[in-house]
Design a protein around this motif. Structure first.
Motif, PDB file in Angstrom:
ATOM      1  N   THR A   8      17.562 -37.981 -12.099  1.00 29.13           N
ATOM      2  CA  THR A   8      17.474 -38.003 -13.553  1.00 29.13           C
ATOM      3  C   THR A   8      16.125 -38.552 -13.997  1.00 29.13           C
ATOM      4  N   VAL A   9      15.685 -38.099 -15.163  1.00 25.54           N
ATOM      5  CA  VAL A   9      14.427 -38.548 -15.748  1.00 25.54           C
ATOM      6  C   VAL A   9      14.733 -39.136 -17.122  1.00 25.54           C
ATOM      7  N   GLN A  10      14.421 -40.397 -17.305  1.00 27.28           N
ATOM      8  CA  GLN A  10      14.682 -41.068 -18.574  1.00 27.28           C
ATOM      9  C   GLN A  10      13.539 -40.785 -19.544  1.00 27.28           C
ATOM     10  N   THR A  11      13.830 -39.997 -20.565  1.00 26.84           N
ATOM     11  CA  THR A  11      12.825 -39.660 -21.561  1.00 26.84           C
ATOM     12  C   THR A  11      13.338 -40.044 -22.943  1.00 26.84           C
ATOM     13  N   ALA A  12      12.438 -40.054 -23.897  1.00 26.59           N
ATOM     14  CA  ALA A  12      12.857 -40.243 -25.280  1.00 26.59           C
ATOM     15  C   ALA A  12      13.756 -39.079 -25.686  1.00 26.59           C
ATOM     16  N   GLN A  13      14.612 -39.307 -26.685  1.00 30.61           N
ATOM     17  CA  GLN A  13      15.638 -38.338 -27.047  1.00 30.61           C
ATOM     18  C   GLN A  13      15.339 -37.663 -28.389  1.00 30.61           C
ATOM     19  N   LYS A  14      15.787 -36.416 -28.494  1.00 28.61           N
ATOM     20  CA  LYS A  14      15.714 -35.649 -29.744  1.00 28.61           C
ATOM     21  C   LYS A  14      17.129 -35.590 -30.318  1.00 28.61           C
ATOM     22  N   GLY A  72       2.020 -44.388 -30.823  1.00 29.72           N
ATOM     23  CA  GLY A  72       2.659 -44.550 -29.534  1.00 29.72           C
ATOM     24  C   GLY A  72       3.832 -45.524 -29.539  1.00 29.72           C
ATOM     25  N   PRO A  73       4.550 -45.608 -28.424  1.00 30.55           N
ATOM     26  CA  PRO A  73       5.748 -46.464 -28.330  1.00 30.55           C
ATOM     27  C   PRO A  73       5.442 -47.951 -28.401  1.00 30.55           C
ATOM     28  N   GLY A 134       6.890 -40.772 -25.842  1.00 28.63           N
ATOM     29  CA  GLY A 134       7.779 -41.894 -25.580  1.00 28.63           C
ATOM     30  C   GLY A 134       8.499 -42.436 -26.790  1.00 28.63           C
ATOM     31  N   ILE A 135       8.523 -41.678 -27.890  1.00 26.23           N
ATOM     32  CA  ILE A 135       9.161 -42.117 -29.128  1.00 26.23           C
ATOM     33  C   ILE A 135      10.364 -41.217 -29.415  1.00 26.23           C
ATOM     34  N   HIS A 136      11.537 -41.823 -29.606  1.00 23.27           N
ATOM     35  CA  HIS A 136      12.712 -41.053 -29.994  1.00 23.27           C
ATOM     36  C   HIS A 136      12.490 -40.421 -31.371  1.00 23.27           C
ATOM     37  N   VAL A 137      13.011 -39.215 -31.562  1.00 16.56           N
ATOM     38  CA  VAL A 137      12.933 -38.553 -32.860  1.00 16.56           C
ATOM     39  C   VAL A 137      14.348 -38.286 -33.350  1.00 16.56           C
ATOM     40  N   ILE A 138      14.654 -38.764 -34.546  1.00 20.90           N
ATOM     41  CA  ILE A 138      15.978 -38.586 -35.135  1.00 20.90           C
ATOM     42  C   ILE A 138      15.830 -37.815 -36.438  1.00 20.90           C
ATOM     43  N   LEU A 139      16.504 -36.695 -36.540  1.00 26.45           N
ATOM     44  CA  LEU A 139      16.542 -35.905 -37.767  1.00 26.45           C
ATOM     45  C   LEU A 139      17.907 -36.084 -38.406  1.00 26.45           C
ATOM     46  N   THR A 140      17.950 -36.531 -39.643  1.00 26.19           N
ATOM     47  CA  THR A 140      19.207 -36.570 -40.362  1.00 26.19           C
ATOM     48  C   THR A 140      19.287 -35.346 -41.253  1.00 26.19           C
ATOM     49  N   ALA A 141      20.497 -34.897 -41.539  1.00 21.05           N
ATOM     50  CA  ALA A 141      20.681 -33.699 -42.349  1.00 21.05           C
ATOM     51  C   ALA A 141      22.020 -33.766 -43.060  1.00 21.05           C
ATOM     52  N   HIS A 142      22.097 -33.113 -44.191  1.00 19.65           N
ATOM     53  CA  HIS A 142      23.364 -32.971 -44.887  1.00 19.65           C
ATOM     54  C   HIS A 142      24.161 -31.824 -44.249  1.00 19.65           C
ATOM     55  N   ALA A 143      25.450 -31.817 -44.506  1.00 15.02           N
ATOM     56  CA  ALA A 143      26.333 -30.767 -43.995  1.00 15.02           C
ATOM     57  C   ALA A 143      26.763 -29.867 -45.147  1.00 15.02           C
ATOM     58  N   GLN A 144      27.009 -28.621 -44.825  1.00 12.99           N
ATOM     59  CA  GLN A 144      27.569 -27.682 -45.775  1.00 12.99           C
ATOM     60  C   GLN A 144      28.729 -26.940 -45.111  1.00 12.99           C
ATOM     61  N   ILE A 145      29.667 -26.491 -45.906  1.00 10.36           N
ATOM     62  CA  ILE A 145      30.809 -25.741 -45.390  1.00 10.36           C
ATOM     63  C   ILE A 145      30.542 -24.256 -45.598  1.00 10.36           C
ATOM     64  N   ASN A 243      18.512 -47.407 -24.941  1.00  8.27           N
ATOM     65  CA  ASN A 243      17.991 -48.690 -24.477  1.00  8.27           C
ATOM     66  C   ASN A 243      17.413 -48.614 -23.068  1.00  8.27           C
ATOM     67  N   GLN A 244      17.436 -47.408 -22.466  1.00 10.41           N
ATOM     68  CA  GLN A 244      16.864 -47.243 -21.140  1.00 10.41           C
ATOM     69  C   GLN A 244      15.338 -47.177 -21.226  1.00 10.41           C
ATOM     70  N   PRO A 245      14.641 -47.660 -20.200  1.00 10.69           N
ATOM     71  CA  PRO A 245      13.171 -47.505 -20.191  1.00 10.69           C
ATOM     72  C   PRO A 245      12.797 -46.034 -20.214  1.00 10.69           C
ATOM     73  N   VAL A 246      11.859 -45.690 -21.070  1.00 12.85           N
ATOM     74  CA  VAL A 246      11.461 -44.294 -21.271  1.00 12.85           C
ATOM     75  C   VAL A 246      10.234 -43.983 -20.442  1.00 12.85           C
ATOM     76  N   GLN A 247      10.287 -42.864 -19.706  1.00 12.37           N
ATOM     77  CA  GLN A 247       9.138 -42.404 -18.941  1.00 12.37           C
ATOM     78  C   GLN A 247       8.292 -41.529 -19.853  1.00 12.37           C
ATOM     79  N   GLN A 248       7.047 -41.940 -20.072  1.00  4.23           N
ATOM     80  CA  GLN A 248       6.159 -41.212 -20.958  1.00  4.23           C
ATOM     81  C   GLN A 248       5.516 -40.057 -20.224  1.00  4.23           C
ATOM     82  N   ALA A 249       5.513 -38.888 -20.862  1.00  2.00           N
ATOM     83  CA  ALA A 249       4.903 -37.712 -20.261  1.00  2.00           C
ATOM     84  C   ALA A 249       3.388 -37.861 -20.252  1.00  2.00           C
TER      85      ALA A 249
END
Length: 359
Positions: A8-14, A72-73, A134-145, A243-249
């Motif tokens: 496994t490779v610990q990377t930042a998450q999308k 950077g991180p 090495g930076i997590h990216v979080i996108l928030t969004a509204h929901a539609q039906i 919270n895992q250490p992130v391996q930077q590309a």
């Protein structure tokens, strides 16, 4: 010869967090590691978080994401774009302005949605560069039906979807879902309780806020970490992922695609000669600009420490408008379609002019 990497490779998450308005998406995102917010809709005023100025244009949003990547991180652990559906509106406005259209439907034959999807795709590539840094990216969004019908089933049913591109021709929502490593759907979980002895009459009770982590006919969700199908809306249940250490590309030189434009291309300096964008500043730090200058252009000028005289010089160099014409008097379609939509090229000309000014 290729190097084989195993394990496994610990990377930042999308990450994509979506759900009804007011359910707590921003509050959840604020608990990610050392976040900085790009608040596209101004909804984080009551949260004690780091935030960049609200972007007034698509170009400004891209520059902010690029700036976070450059930090950077060591400075930021997470970048939160709150919300991506409001960011999409900035993208649509930019594409329409670049093509001198009043709306995305004016292109005809779905071409407008193709242009928007291409721009969103390039933006997601930029966010992937942020993740590789090495930076997590979080996108928030509204929901539609929406009404949904599978090809192999009889009948249609309602399901929750990302509130991206209300029209069927839009391709934005699939791009965002495919880009993400984790898609969490957040909603109120209600319970039906019988109110009569026969159990024929029921009423809803409860309303616990719940994170759904896997796909369901009624919503989209996914994860690659073996999470349970349902979790309480509590960051502690997913904290172990981030919270895992992130391996930077390895650092790769970023390549920014040329912006869409309708006017003749402005003469630009080579990419290597364009200096790095300066740190983002607030409007209060530079108050000498004419307040009547079109807001998105004025914000880009403040962000890049550009004066009105430099804008006039760049425009005059291409003989678009007279050199002594105030920027506040420029035609709106020219400001939106050229100066804002093609800001990278405008800024490159300004940098070239700066270099040629004698000491």
């Amino acid at each position: 010869m290729f190097e084989i990497i195993s394990g496994t490779v610990q990377t930042a998450q999308k990450v994509v967090l979506y759900g009804p308005e007011g359910i707590g998406k921003s509050s959840l995102a604020a608990q990610f590691p050392n976040p900085v917010f790009i608040d596209t809709e101004g909804s984080t005023k009551q949260l004690n978080v780091q935030r960049l100025p609200k972007p007034s244009s698509w170009e400004m949003l891209k520059q902010q994401a690029q700036w976070v990547k450059q930090q950077g991180p060591a400075r930021f652990g997470s970048l939160v774009i709150d919300t991506v559906d409001w960011a999409e509106m900035l993208c649509v406005d930019s594409v329409c302005a670049a093509h001198n259209k009043n709306g995305v439907e004016d292109f005809g034959y779905g071409k407008g949605y193709i242009y928007v999807a291409e721009e969103i795709g390039r933006f997601l590539n930029l966010l992937s560069d942020v993740v590789e840094a090495g930076i997590h990216v979080i996108l928030t969004a509204h929901a539609q039906i929406i009404k949904f019908e599978q090809p192999d089933e009889m009948g249609a049913y309602d399901r929750y979807q990302l509130k991206l591109g209300a029209k069927t021709g839009s391709r934005t929502a699939p791009l965002v879902k495919e880009w993400a490593d984790i898609v969490l759907f957040i909603n109120y979980k209600t319970f039906s309780v019988a109110t009569d002895k026969e159990g024929k009459k029921n009423k809803a009770q409860g309303g616990a806020r719940t994170m759904y982590t896997t796909h369901h006919p009624a919503w989209d969700a996914k994860n690659r970490h073996g999470l349970p199908d349902e979790l309480p809306l509590d960051y502690s249940h997913i904290a172990h992922i981030f919270n895992q250490p992130v391996q930077q590309a390895p650092t790769q030189p970023s390549q920014t695609p040329p912006p869409i434009q309708t006017a003749p291309p402005m003469e630009t300096a080579s990419p290597a000669s364009v200096p790095t964008q300066p740190p983002i500043t607030s409007s209060e730090q530079k108050s000498d600009l004419n307040p009547n200058i079109y807001g998105p252009l004025r914000d880009l000028m403040i962000q890049n420490q550009v004066t009105e005289a430099e804008i006039q010089a760049a425009v005059a160099k291409r003989q678009y408008l007279p050199a002594d014409m105030p920027v506040a008097d420029y035609p709106l379609d020219f400001v939106e379609g050229v100066l804002v939509a093609a800001w990278n090229q405008v800024y490159a000309i300004i940098c070239e002019i700066r270099e040629n000014v004698p000491f």
